[in-house]
Design a protein around this motif. Structure first.
Motif, PDB file in Angstrom:
ATOM      1  N   ARG A  72      32.441   4.991  80.280  1.00 51.87           N
ATOM      2  CA  ARG A  72      31.137   5.220  79.657  1.00 51.87           C
ATOM      3  C   ARG A  72      30.748   6.684  79.826  1.00 51.87           C
ATOM      4  O   ARG A  72      30.932   7.280  80.868  1.00 51.87           O
ATOM      5  N   HIS A  73      30.213   7.244  78.778  1.00 51.15           N
ATOM      6  CA  HIS A  73      29.749   8.636  78.746  1.00 51.15           C
ATOM      7  C   HIS A  73      30.880   9.656  78.839  1.00 51.15           C
ATOM      8  O   HIS A  73      30.642  10.828  79.138  1.00 51.15           O
ATOM      9  N   GLY A  74      32.117   9.237  78.585  1.00 53.39           N
ATOM     10  CA  GLY A  74      33.219  10.180  78.517  1.00 53.39           C
ATOM     11  C   GLY A  74      33.802  10.547  79.868  1.00 53.39           C
ATOM     12  O   GLY A  74      33.392  10.045  80.912  1.00 53.39           O
ATOM     13  N   PHE A  75      34.765  11.457  79.831  1.00 55.96           N
ATOM     14  CA  PHE A  75      35.523  11.804  81.030  1.00 55.96           C
ATOM     15  C   PHE A  75      35.149  13.151  81.630  1.00 55.96           C
ATOM     16  O   PHE A  75      35.607  13.495  82.712  1.00 55.96           O
ATOM     17  N   ALA A  76      34.319  13.939  80.963  1.00 54.02           N
ATOM     18  CA  ALA A  76      34.015  15.289  81.472  1.00 54.02           C
ATOM     19  C   ALA A  76      33.224  15.248  82.779  1.00 54.02           C
ATOM     20  O   ALA A  76      33.366  16.128  83.624  1.00 54.02           O
ATOM     21  N   ARG A  77      32.400  14.220  82.961  1.00 58.66           N
ATOM     22  CA  ARG A  77      31.511  14.204  84.130  1.00 58.66           C
ATOM     23  C   ARG A  77      32.215  13.792  85.424  1.00 58.66           C
ATOM     24  O   ARG A  77      31.640  13.952  86.511  1.00 58.66           O
ATOM     25  N   THR A  78      33.430  13.266  85.320  1.00 63.81           N
ATOM     26  CA  THR A  78      34.144  12.856  86.532  1.00 63.81           C
ATOM     27  C   THR A  78      35.462  13.604  86.718  1.00 63.81           C
ATOM     28  O   THR A  78      36.289  13.212  87.537  1.00 63.81           O
ATOM     29  N   THR A  79      35.657  14.670  85.954  1.00 59.56           N
ATOM     30  CA  THR A  79      36.858  15.489  86.057  1.00 59.56           C
ATOM     31  C   THR A  79      36.490  16.846  86.637  1.00 59.56           C
ATOM     32  O   THR A  79      35.428  17.396  86.335  1.00 59.56           O
ATOM     33  N   LYS A  80      37.370  17.404  87.463  1.00 59.72           N
ATOM     34  CA  LYS A  80      37.084  18.692  88.074  1.00 59.72           C
ATOM     35  C   LYS A  80      37.190  19.808  87.043  1.00 59.72           C
ATOM     36  O   LYS A  80      38.174  19.894  86.299  1.00 59.72           O
ATOM     37  N   TRP A  81      36.180  20.683  87.011  1.00 61.26           N
ATOM     38  CA  TRP A  81      36.162  21.851  86.148  1.00 61.26           C
ATOM     39  C   TRP A  81      36.613  23.071  86.960  1.00 61.26           C
ATOM     40  O   TRP A  81      36.506  23.097  88.189  1.00 61.26           O
ATOM     41  N   GLU A  82      37.085  24.083  86.264  1.00 58.76           N
ATOM     42  CA  GLU A  82      37.484  25.329  86.919  1.00 58.76           C
ATOM     43  C   GLU A  82      36.272  26.234  87.093  1.00 58.76           C
ATOM     44  O   GLU A  82      35.607  26.597  86.120  1.00 58.76           O
ATOM     45  N   TYR A  83      35.996  26.582  88.334  1.00 59.49           N
ATOM     46  CA  TYR A  83      34.865  27.462  88.632  1.00 59.49           C
ATOM     47  C   TYR A  83      35.301  28.909  88.442  1.00 59.49           C
ATOM     48  O   TYR A  83      36.254  29.374  89.077  1.00 59.49           O
TER      49      TYR A  83
END
Length: 281
Positions: A72-83
């Motif tokens: 739900r609400h896609g995968f961007a919110r639980t995947t690590k982003w590059e700082y």
């Protein structure tokens, strides 16, 4: 906590952002109560969403327009982003930036359901206001359609003494009650258990009588305002929200969802921005 974060500090406010999901977890102006709310029962674990803050919703909202999409609400919110680091702003604030592309999510649940080449850049600016900006760039050779939103949780003193001003005359729908659209008349005064979608981006005021302040919400690039509070029954069914925490939170989200999903052409960019500031009553 199992996930890493960074604090963005300026003379007038500070924010904490987790690299997983590039998730703003809190924003607090100097001398005030936090403006961005987070549940005391929230999980801070790899692959688990944080209940509160500003989750980034991409590339679909809830279960997607066709329904049945996971998570739900896609995968961007639980995947690590590059700082990518932070820098001072000319006015005295600080800005931090994160980056996300398909390789970041190649192992994530649902990533195969969005098989395009794209890049996301996310900026968080912290000074007297909090501003978040998401840039979506289509790097593929075909159009793609996506839904996106900032699922912002705001802290209020008492939901039953809170009013939304600025949505009078805006078309709206209560999607889990009826498909019928209607026009909002006056301020939104009954916020307990609300789940309403407005067909205009949020440029409004949250009037918080209990904390004696207004929260100004401004946005650009949004076609919808989503207003949500789970009420007592909804909160009781959530493992990551205390039974009474619904009283101190209200989601006022900026997004492009449902029939207002955006189409990004090859080589083009869409930017969604969201700004919070406060004044005393």
């Amino acid at each position: 906590m199992d996930i890493d974060s960074v604090v963005i500090a300026s003379p007038s406010s500070n924010a904490r952002v987790f690299h997983q999901g590039a998730h703003v977890e809190q924003w607090t102006p100097q001398g005030q109560e936090p403006v961005v709310w987070v549940s005391q029962a929230s999980a801070y674990q790899v692959g688990k969403s944080i209940r509160g803050g500003i989750p980034i919703i991409f590339p679909w909202f809830n279960q997607g327009r066709t329904l049945g999409l996971r998570p739900r609400h896609g995968f961007a919110r639980t995947t690590k982003w590059e700082y990518l680091g932070s820098r001072p702003l000319p006015e005295g604030g600080m800005q931090a930036t994160w980056f996300f592309d398909p390789t970041s999510a190649q192992e994530a649940e649902g990533a195969d359901l969005f098989p395009y080449d794209y890049a996301l850049h996310y900026r968080v600016s912290c000074d007297e206001a909090l501003t978040v900006e998401l840039e979506i760039t289509n790097l593929s050779d075909e159009d793609f359609e996506c839904e996106l939103a900032f699922h912002t949780y705001l802290q209020v003193g008492d939901i039953e003494r809170t009013t939304l001003e600025g949505l009078d005359g805006v078309e709206a729908v209560n999607p889990f009650i009826s498909p019928e659209h209607f026009t909002q008349e006056g301020n939104v005064e009954s916020l307990t258990g609300i789940d309403r979608v407005f067909f205009s981006g949020p440029n409004l005021t949250v009037r918080d009588e209990a904390l004696s302040r207004n929260i100004q919400v401004e946005s650009e690039g949004a076609t919808n305002t989503i207003v949500w509070n789970p009420g007592p029954e909804g909160a009781a069914g959530m493992s990551d929200m205390g039974d009474d925490e619904w009283r101190q939170m209200l989601c006022v989200e900026a997004g492009c969802i449902y029939d207002n999903a955006i189409v990004v052409e090859p080589g083009r960019t869409h930017t969604l921005s969201y700004r919070l500031s406060t004044t005393s009553l």
